[in-house]
Design a protein around this motif. Structure first.
Motif, PDB file in Angstrom:
ATOM      1  N   ARG A  32       0.824  -1.216   0.000  1.00 18.75           N
ATOM      2  CA  ARG A  32       0.000   0.000   0.000  1.00 18.75           C
ATOM      3  C   ARG A  32       0.857   1.265   0.000  1.00 18.75           C
ATOM      4  NH1 ARG A  32      -3.714  -3.198   3.535  1.00 18.75           N
ATOM      5  NH2 ARG A  32      -5.612  -3.495   2.309  1.00 18.75           N
ATOM      6  N   VAL A  33       2.062   1.181   0.595  1.00 16.85           N
ATOM      7  CA  VAL A  33       2.971   2.328   0.556  1.00 16.85           C
ATOM      8  C   VAL A  33       3.421   2.596  -0.882  1.00 16.85           C
ATOM      9  CG1 VAL A  33       5.282   3.123   1.205  1.00 16.85           C
ATOM     10  CG2 VAL A  33       3.795   2.075   2.921  1.00 16.85           C
ATOM     11  N   ARG A  34       3.688   1.504  -1.630  1.00 23.75           N
ATOM     12  CA  ARG A  34       4.181   1.641  -3.005  1.00 23.75           C
ATOM     13  C   ARG A  34       3.058   1.847  -4.008  1.00 23.75           C
ATOM     14  NH1 ARG A  34       7.734  -1.397  -0.210  1.00 23.75           N
ATOM     15  NH2 ARG A  34       9.964  -1.246  -0.720  1.00 23.75           N
ATOM     16  N   TYR A  35       1.857   1.371  -3.680  1.00 20.43           N
ATOM     17  CA  TYR A  35       0.709   1.508  -4.581  1.00 20.43           C
ATOM     18  C   TYR A  35      -0.460   2.112  -3.793  1.00 20.43           C
ATOM     19  CZ  TYR A  35       3.328  -1.934  -7.383  1.00 20.43           C
ATOM     20  OH  TYR A  35       4.293  -2.609  -8.095  1.00 20.43           O
ATOM     21  N   PRO A  36      -0.472   3.415  -3.618  1.00 24.09           N
ATOM     22  CA  PRO A  36      -1.545   4.064  -2.844  1.00 24.09           C
ATOM     23  C   PRO A  36      -2.924   3.745  -3.423  1.00 24.09           C
ATOM     24  CG  PRO A  36       0.254   5.593  -3.271  1.00 24.09           C
ATOM     25  CD  PRO A  36       0.531   4.389  -4.104  1.00 24.09           C
ATOM     26  N   LYS A  37      -3.879   3.551  -2.533  1.00 29.46           N
ATOM     27  CA  LYS A  37      -5.273   3.270  -2.888  1.00 29.46           C
ATOM     28  C   LYS A  37      -5.430   1.938  -3.622  1.00 29.46           C
ATOM     29  CE  LYS A  37      -6.527   8.168  -3.130  1.00 29.46           C
ATOM     30  NZ  LYS A  37      -7.142   9.242  -3.957  1.00 29.46           N
ATOM     31  N   ALA A  38      -4.489   1.034  -3.438  1.00 24.61           N
ATOM     32  CA  ALA A  38      -4.594  -0.277  -4.078  1.00 24.61           C
ATOM     33  C   ALA A  38      -5.698  -1.104  -3.444  1.00 24.61           C
ATOM     34  CB  ALA A  38      -3.268  -1.009  -3.988  1.00 24.61           C
ATOM     35  N   GLU A  39      -6.343  -1.923  -4.255  1.00 25.07           N
ATOM     36  CA  GLU A  39      -7.350  -2.871  -3.789  1.00 25.07           C
ATOM     37  C   GLU A  39      -6.662  -4.231  -3.702  1.00 25.07           C
ATOM     38  OE1 GLU A  39     -10.853  -4.363  -6.298  1.00 25.07           O
ATOM     39  OE2 GLU A  39     -11.785  -2.776  -5.094  1.00 25.07           O
ATOM     40  N   LEU A  40      -6.581  -4.798  -2.500  1.00 21.38           N
ATOM     41  CA  LEU A  40      -5.779  -6.003  -2.293  1.00 21.38           C
ATOM     42  C   LEU A  40      -6.630  -7.251  -2.082  1.00 21.38           C
ATOM     43  CD1 LEU A  40      -2.947  -4.740   0.121  1.00 21.38           C
ATOM     44  CD2 LEU A  40      -3.067  -4.629  -2.373  1.00 21.38           C
ATOM     45  N   TYR A  41      -6.207  -8.332  -2.746  1.00 20.81           N
ATOM     46  CA  TYR A  41      -6.795  -9.653  -2.563  1.00 20.81           C
ATOM     47  C   TYR A  41      -5.678 -10.598  -2.118  1.00 20.81           C
ATOM     48  CZ  TYR A  41     -10.855  -7.881  -5.116  1.00 20.81           C
ATOM     49  OH  TYR A  41     -11.948  -7.160  -5.502  1.00 20.81           O
ATOM     50  N   PHE A  42      -6.052 -11.656  -1.401  1.00 19.49           N
ATOM     51  CA  PHE A  42      -5.029 -12.544  -0.839  1.00 19.49           C
ATOM     52  C   PHE A  42      -5.417 -14.004  -1.018  1.00 19.49           C
ATOM     53  CE2 PHE A  42      -3.171 -14.762   2.963  1.00 19.49           C
ATOM     54  CZ  PHE A  42      -1.839 -14.637   2.586  1.00 19.49           C
ATOM     55  N   ALA A  43      -4.449 -14.810  -1.471  1.00 22.06           N
ATOM     56  CA  ALA A  43      -4.650 -16.250  -1.607  1.00 22.06           C
ATOM     57  C   ALA A  43      -3.525 -16.973  -0.886  1.00 22.06           C
ATOM     58  CB  ALA A  43      -4.683 -16.651  -3.080  1.00 22.06           C
ATOM     59  N   VAL A  44      -3.874 -17.968  -0.094  1.00 21.16           N
ATOM     60  CA  VAL A  44      -2.865 -18.744   0.628  1.00 21.16           C
ATOM     61  C   VAL A  44      -3.129 -20.224   0.400  1.00 21.16           C
ATOM     62  CG1 VAL A  44      -4.238 -18.689   2.755  1.00 21.16           C
ATOM     63  CG2 VAL A  44      -1.776 -19.160   2.864  1.00 21.16           C
ATOM     64  N   PHE A  45      -2.063 -20.973   0.200  1.00 22.47           N
ATOM     65  CA  PHE A  45      -2.212 -22.407  -0.039  1.00 22.47           C
ATOM     66  C   PHE A  45      -2.670 -23.114   1.233  1.00 22.47           C
ATOM     67  CE2 PHE A  45      -1.137 -26.783  -0.528  1.00 22.47           C
ATOM     68  CZ  PHE A  45      -1.231 -27.055  -1.884  1.00 22.47           C
ATOM     69  N   GLY A  46      -1.919 -22.960   2.332  1.00 22.11           N
ATOM     70  CA  GLY A  46      -2.258 -23.661   3.564  1.00 22.11           C
ATOM     71  C   GLY A  46      -2.329 -22.742   4.761  1.00 22.11           C
ATOM     72  N   ALA A  52     -10.870  -9.755  -0.373  1.00 24.27           N
ATOM     73  CA  ALA A  52     -11.319 -11.149  -0.293  1.00 24.27           C
ATOM     74  C   ALA A  52     -10.119 -12.031   0.009  1.00 24.27           C
ATOM     75  CB  ALA A  52     -11.989 -11.582  -1.589  1.00 24.27           C
ATOM     76  N   ILE A  53     -10.391 -13.163   0.635  1.00 20.84           N
ATOM     77  CA  ILE A  53      -9.334 -14.107   0.997  1.00 20.84           C
ATOM     78  C   ILE A  53      -9.695 -15.482   0.438  1.00 20.84           C
ATOM     79  CG2 ILE A  53      -8.152 -15.269   2.903  1.00 20.84           C
ATOM     80  CD1 ILE A  53      -8.688 -12.777   4.602  1.00 20.84           C
ATOM     81  N   PHE A  54      -8.722 -16.133  -0.177  1.00 23.63           N
ATOM     82  CA  PHE A  54      -8.910 -17.459  -0.751  1.00 23.63           C
ATOM     83  C   PHE A  54      -7.954 -18.436  -0.069  1.00 23.63           C
ATOM     84  CE2 PHE A  54      -9.719 -14.163  -3.907  1.00 23.63           C
ATOM     85  CZ  PHE A  54     -11.020 -14.447  -4.285  1.00 23.63           C
ATOM     86  N   LEU A  55      -8.433 -19.637   0.201  1.00 23.32           N
ATOM     87  CA  LEU A  55      -7.663 -20.627   0.949  1.00 23.32           C
ATOM     88  C   LEU A  55      -7.860 -22.009   0.337  1.00 23.32           C
ATOM     89  CD1 LEU A  55      -6.176 -21.794   3.476  1.00 23.32           C
ATOM     90  CD2 LEU A  55      -8.389 -21.724   4.650  1.00 23.32           C
ATOM     91  N   ALA A  56      -6.741 -22.702   0.058  1.00 23.16           N
ATOM     92  CA  ALA A  56      -6.840 -24.029  -0.556  1.00 23.16           C
ATOM     93  C   ALA A  56      -6.983 -25.133   0.471  1.00 23.16           C
ATOM     94  CB  ALA A  56      -5.618 -24.284  -1.432  1.00 23.16           C
TER      95      ALA A  56
END
Length: 354
Positions: A292-306, A335-339
């Protein structure tokens, strides 16, 4: 409380696991001591007993090791030999007469990766050999000592639906699988088949989130995350730009390596972050802040394997039953995605990608 749990559960390991589930800030090294019903001074005495009183360890050493395990930049790590002696000491339980096997990797679960690399490799080899012996004995017992041909056992366990944080009016239900560990206390080495299955599962979750994600940059955390990002960027995000977050462990946490890559993109971009696993440490919060410091106003999504679970049951009923739930929520992802869900000490990607 440690003694009481040991009485109820009949196991130092199970009592320590339950303590950590109730008190996430307590490192496993300390939880096992509590489960064995020992103060730091008594733990030192038990340690010396194990060595035949050929050592004169004091409670200050136990304190230094536990302080190190908390990961706050203080204390000092135990040597590999000291870890093994502690396993034997705590395995005797509160009464000092039990003979429970305590896994060294489970004893220092969340601090394993902060051990010197030589100790990590030695510990992994030690637990792998023991796991092989245990599996062989179990097979012989089941088969009546009759030799059977080895078969590939699928690593993916039961599947279940979990409600995860998601976009407004989006589909919060995601299909998650479990990764049961046949050798508790040992890192579960994933096969390429399992790794690919998890990436496909994340891809399906993204597809069914309820809206099209037009992603500008897909970031991978370290090499395993980078592999995930490459596949998802190609399969779901129209071959968007790929970024790289290389994390280095430092005394007080992690730091971004200069080899990290931040692609140029439009203002207020949509960014997707891929990480291999989430345990106790607030890595994702730190990375989200840096992006967010490098990309102001960014919309972030997150995916994690485990993601690690708080309790022993990998089929959790709520997202908040994951050890990193509070951390992921605080990061403010759209949003968060989890495998998959996993148990301590965690999982290892193919070829030990970092």
């Amino acid at each position: 409380m440690g003694k009481k749990l040991w009485t109820e559960l009949g196991s130092v390991t199970r009592a320590a696991t339950e303590l950590q589930a109730r008190y996430p800030d307590v490192p496993s090294l300390q939880a096992f001591r509590y489960a064995a019903g020992l103060s730091q001074d008594l733990a030192a005495e038990r340690y010396n007993e194990i060595t035949g009183n050929q050592t004169c360890l004091g409670g200050t050493s136990i304190n230094a090791w536990e302080t190190w395990a908390r990961g706050r930049g203080q204390g000092s790590p135990p040597s590999l030999s000291s870890v093994l002696i502690l396993c034997a000491a705590y395995g005797r339980g509160p009464l000092g007469v039990a003979e429970e096997y305590v896994s060294p990797t489970e004893l220092i679960a969340e601090a394993y990766e902060r051990l010197p690399i030589e100790d990590q490799l030695s510990l992994k080899q030690f637990t792998a050999k023991r796991g092989t012996r245990t599996a062989t004995k179990a097979q012989q017992s089941t088969q009546g000592n009759v030799s059977v041909s080895e078969e590939t056992t699928p690593q993916v366990g039961a599947e279940f639906t979990l409600s995860a944080p998601t976009v407004e009016y989006g589909n919060s239900d995601i299909l998650v699988c479990t990764l049961p560990n046949p050798v508790p206390g040992q890192l579960l080495d994933l096969s390429w088949e399992t790794f690919g299955f998890g990436i496909e599962r994340l891809s399906q979750q993204v597809k069914n989130v309820g809206k099209r994600l037009d992603v500008d940059v897909c970031f991978g955390v370290n090499e395993a995350g980078l592999v995930m990002a490459a596949f998802l960027a190609s399969a779901r995000f129209s071959r968007c730009k790929i970024g790289y977050l290389r994390c280095n462990k430092v005394r007080d946490g992690i730091d971004l390596d200069r080899a990290s890559f931040f692609p140029d993109t439009r203002s207020a971009p949509t960014i997707f972050i891929c990480d291999f696993e989430v345990k106790h440490a607030d890595v994702v919060g730190y990375l989200a802040h840096e992006i967010r410091v490098r990309y102001p106003k960014a919309e972030l999504y997150f995916a994690v394997f485990g993601a690690m679970t708080k309790g022993r049951d990998l089929r959790v009923g709520s997202f908040d039953d994951l050890t990193g739930a509070t951390i992921m929520r605080a990061a403010g992802f759209e949003a968060i995605f989890l495998a998959a869900t996993m148990s301590p000490p965690g999982i290892e990607p193919p070829l030990e990608l970092r």
